[in-house]
Design a protein around this motif. Structure first.
Motif, short mmCIF file in Angstrom:
data_model
loop_
_atom_site.label_atom_id
_atom_site.label_comp_id
_atom_site.label_asym_id
_atom_site.label_seq_id
_atom_site.Cartn_x
_atom_site.Cartn_y
_atom_site.Cartn_z
N PRO A 72 50.11 -17.89 -42.38
CA PRO A 72 51.17 -17.72 -41.37
C PRO A 72 51.92 -19.02 -41.07
O PRO A 72 53.15 -19.01 -40.93
CB PRO A 72 50.42 -17.24 -40.13
N GLU A 73 51.18 -20.13 -40.97
CA GLU A 73 51.84 -21.40 -40.61
C GLU A 73 52.78 -21.88 -41.72
O GLU A 73 53.80 -22.48 -41.46
CB GLU A 73 50.83 -22.48 -40.23
N ARG A 77 56.79 -22.53 -41.53
CA ARG A 77 57.42 -23.78 -41.95
C ARG A 77 58.46 -23.54 -43.04
O ARG A 77 59.41 -24.30 -43.18
CB ARG A 77 56.36 -24.75 -42.46
N ARG B 387 50.03 -20.11 -34.96
CA ARG B 387 50.24 -20.31 -36.40
C ARG B 387 51.63 -19.86 -36.82
O ARG B 387 52.25 -20.47 -37.68
CB ARG B 387 49.16 -19.58 -37.20
N ILE B 391 51.96 -24.15 -36.60
CA ILE B 391 50.82 -25.01 -36.30
C ILE B 391 49.63 -24.62 -37.18
O ILE B 391 49.25 -23.44 -37.23
CB ILE B 391 50.48 -24.94 -34.80
N ALA B 392 49.06 -25.59 -37.87
CA ALA B 392 47.96 -25.32 -38.79
C ALA B 392 46.77 -24.70 -38.05
O ALA B 392 46.55 -24.99 -36.87
CB ALA B 392 47.54 -26.60 -39.49
N GLU B 393 46.01 -23.90 -38.75
CA GLU B 393 44.93 -23.17 -38.10
C GLU B 393 43.96 -24.09 -37.36
O GLU B 393 43.61 -23.84 -36.20
CB GLU B 393 44.17 -22.32 -39.12
#
Ligand SMILES: Nc1ncnc2c1ncn2[C@@H]1O[C@H](COP(=O)(O)OP(=O)(O)O)[C@@H](O)[C@H]1O
Ligand SMILES: [Mg+2]
Lengths: 250, 440
Positions: A72-73, A77, B387, B391-393
């Motif tokens: 998801p991240e 991005r 996320r 933002i990374a997990e």
């Protein structure tokens, strides 16, 4: 921009999406309408990468990449943005912190310089003014104690800040009074451009008075049963969702 | 081989032979009766209701040495100091005061800050009643503390006096297999105000026991901010007992921040003896590895119109374990009591374990008493939300963990301390992730 092919998805063994096909070209705005429970939010969540849905069949290509391969991240991005139907409250994390972390994660991913505190503050104040959000909301915990309308506006603020290529707005219009709806529409129209695409999930046609879509799709029973131009929304409004049941049965 | 009880009794005999001449007779007597008490009760066991979740096997099986002589180990304090903390500082190494490492206030009017071990016989005769009365011996550890303690801090703040800076007391365990037994006393005069920070650290890898007690007396309208920050190495054991007596309209604010220590037990007992007294108790514990942290709190509402507000938050990872036992007693005369107790826990691992137990004993009828405990995991919806914002997990998880403890961290009013605790917590959460990866 986005190509969804024969997408099937389950949750807890229950089939929700039953073969969705959708092509969203660059610069296009698509509206997805449909009755409650038809799978609109499920589709939005699958696009954003929620992992409690099991995709059993089909593929999703986003800007020439396999979307299903991305966390998801990474999707975020790479420019995918989901405005949630029910934005979560996160006590203890300030809005400001989240917004700054988000924009810098995107910038870093794209090899751009991260914003320092001063640059960020200037940018966020500008964007907050755009969605008519009072600055005190920036310093509160994410969505905590926000009204329904304030939460939706906060989603639009995040979208305006991140300038995604593909925005998916899941019933951002639901529960908004007409003034709030106009603000949301203003935010959307501001970032609408030749390079960006949007999927507007909505239950009512009135949002489409303010954001005119290029295409309208009707989702029922986890399938797109009808597609057309903006006039389809009006037809749907007139004939009601009962008409869809007839269509689906046919 | 001698048993563990004889081990301490023998050391007490040697200690008495060595030190009794420099002590007043009442103190020799006090210590003698404490060791007698230890002889009869020994260490607590799982059969004791107040210790049923905390096994002391690892402590009871070790023959710790109690320092009879005054020698202090040499230790590099640099890593333990908080640079930005502007304060007076008393350093204790293995429970003994180290003047050379300390920064004492130079003649601050109305403030008498000293080390118990440096007090002359005459000074001892004028010591606060908390010392001369003999302290509270409630279990084997407090008995050992009275029996062996030779040092500790003694802070006396005169009526109407406000201390200009916080006092930091740094307890350093620096010798292997040594049990430090500091005994400290705080006496706040009427309308006196002070901030006190106890920080407990240990040299990495040392098997050390710190068994400390602190008795606090707050006179009318006085105010004390007390911080207990525990950052020992996981090879160290920490037993800490704080006992506070609050007179009319006095206020005690306790923050117990536990990040380190293999086995930690904090006993916090607060007696609200005078009308209108108030106490805040905020706690934070983060456990990982095989750490075991047990917070045992007891608020006694003994007078009318007193308030107590307690909030403890725990973050548990890996195979660690934590215990929260919060007792509230409301005595018959304590009408209009307002007491709140909350304990929230966040489990980061399926193997971590929390035992949380509220205990209310209420003998007054016109009171407000609320308590609640929760145990939960990181909220998946919040994690996903963060996320989807890029933002990374791992960062999202640590952000949510910080958010969880935020309402306790907000109660740390000293910036330098808040920063250091935050940094320590962040480093620990990252370490835990690294460990997790290497385990996988
Ligand atoms: N977590 C879940 N567990 C089980 N069923 C779910 C879950 N989430 C959604 N559903 C079901 O999936 C269907 C589609 O839901 P959703 O995508 O939210 O519809 P819409 O957004 O179109 O109203 C509904 O029947 C709903 O009950
Ligand atoms: Mg929905």
């Amino acid at each position: 921009m986005l190509s969804i092919n024969n997408l099937h998805a389950n949750i807890e063994g229950k089939k929700i999406l039953n073969g969705i096909n959708l092509e969203v070209g660059t610069g296009e705005v698509h509206a997805i309408m449909g009755p409650n429970g038809s799978g609109k939010s499920t589709l939005a969540s699958v696009l954003a990468g929620r992992d409690n849905y099991e995709v059993t069949e089909g593929s999703i290509t986003y800007r020439d990449q396999d979307l299903m391969e991305m966390d998801p991240e990474i999707r975020a991005r790479e420019g995918v943005f989901l405005a949630f139907q029910y934005p979560v409250e996160i006590p203890g994390v300030t809005n400001m912190y989240l917004l700054k972390a988000a924009i810098n994660a995107v910038k870093k991913h794209r090899g751009l310089d991260e914003l320092d505190a001063r640059e960020f503050l200037k940018l966020i104040k500008e964007k907050a003014a755009m969605v008519e959000m009072k600055q005190e909301f920036l310093y509160r915990s994410v969505n905590e104690g926000f009204s329904g309308g304030e939460k939706k506006r906060n989603e639009i603020l995040q979208m305006a800040l991140l300038e995604p290529y593909l925005s998916i707005l899941d019933e951002t219009d639901s529960g908004l009074d007409i003034d709030a709806l106009k603000i949301v529409a203003k935010g959307v129209n501001l970032i609408r451009s030749q390079e960006r695409s949007m999927i507007l999930v909505t239950h009512y046609q009135r949002l489409l008075d303010y954001i005119v879509p290029d295409y309208v799709h009707v989702l029922a029973g986890g399938k797109i049963i009808r597609s057309g131009g903006k006039e389809l929304a009006l037809e749907l409004e007139e004939k009601g969702y009962g008409w869809i049941d007839e269509l689906a049965a046919a | 081989m001698t048993n563990i009880i004889d081990h301490y009794v023998d050391q007490h005999i040697a200690d008495t032979a060595h030190n009794s001449e420099v002590m007043p007779a009442w103190l020799v007597q006090q210590k003698q009766s404490a060791i007698e008490q230890f002889k009869s009760c020994g260490f607590p066991t799982l059969r004791d209701e107040d210790w049923r979740y905390t096994s002391l096997k690892s402590v009871v099986s070790k023959f710790f040495e109690v320092k009879v002589t005054e020698t202090t180990a040499s230790v590099d304090l640099e890593p333990f100091l908080l640079e930005d903390l502007d304060c007076y500082r008393l350093v204790f190494i293995d429970g003994r005061f180290s003047l050379q490492d300390s920064t004492m206030p130079q003649s601050v009017e109305g403030c008498d800050i000293s080390a118990l071990g440096s007090m002359s016989l005459i000074e001892l005769e004028q010591a606060p009643p908390a010392l001369t009365k003999g302290g509270t011996v409630s279990n084997g550890f407090s008995a050992l503390n009275v029996a062996f303690s030779k040092d500790g801090y003694v802070v006396q703040i005169a009526d109407q006096t406000q201390l200009d800076k916080p006092i930091e007391i740094l307890f350093v365990s620096a010798s292997d297999n040594v049990a430090a037994q500091p005994r400290s006393i705080v006496q706040m005069g009427r309308f006196a105000e002070a901030v006190l920070i106890e920080r407990h650290v240990s040299v990495q890898g040392l098997t050390a026991l710190s068994n400390s007690t602190c008795q606090i007396e707050l006179n009318e309208n006085s105010k004390l901010d007390f911080y207990l920050v525990e950052s020992m190495d996981s090879a160290a054991t920490q037993i800490h007992s704080l006992d506070a007596e609050l007179a009319k309209n006095s206020t005690l604010s306790c923050r117990t921040l536990t990040l380190g220590g293999g086995l930690v037990r904090n006993n916090l007992k607060v007696s609200l003896n005078g009308e209108g007294a108030h106490c805040d108790m905020f706690g934070l514990y983060n456990t990982a590895g095989k750490q075991h942290v047990d917070n045992h709190t007891n608020v006694i509402h003994a007078a009318p119109h007193c308030t107590s507000n307690e909030l403890y938050k725990g973050v548990l990872d890996q195979r660690s374990r934590a215990v929260f036992h919060g007792r509230i007693n409301v005595e018959q005369d304590a009408q209009k009591t307002d007491a709140i107790q909350t304990n929230n826990n966040l489990l980061l691992s399926a193997n971590a374990e929390i035992d949380t137990k509220p205990q209310l004993e209420i003998y007054a009828d016109d009171v407000k008493c609320a308590h609640g405990a929760t145990v939960g995991q990181i909220d998946e919806a919040s994690l996903f939300y963060l996320r989807t914002r890029g933002i990374a997990e791992a960062d999202a998880r640590s952000l949510l963990t910080f958010a969880f403890v935020n309402d306790v961290m907000e109660r740390v009013d000293i910036e330098a301390l808040k920063d250091s605790v935050s940094a320590e917590l962040a480093a620990k959460l990252i370490d835990e992730k690294v460990d997790l990866r290497s385990e996988a």
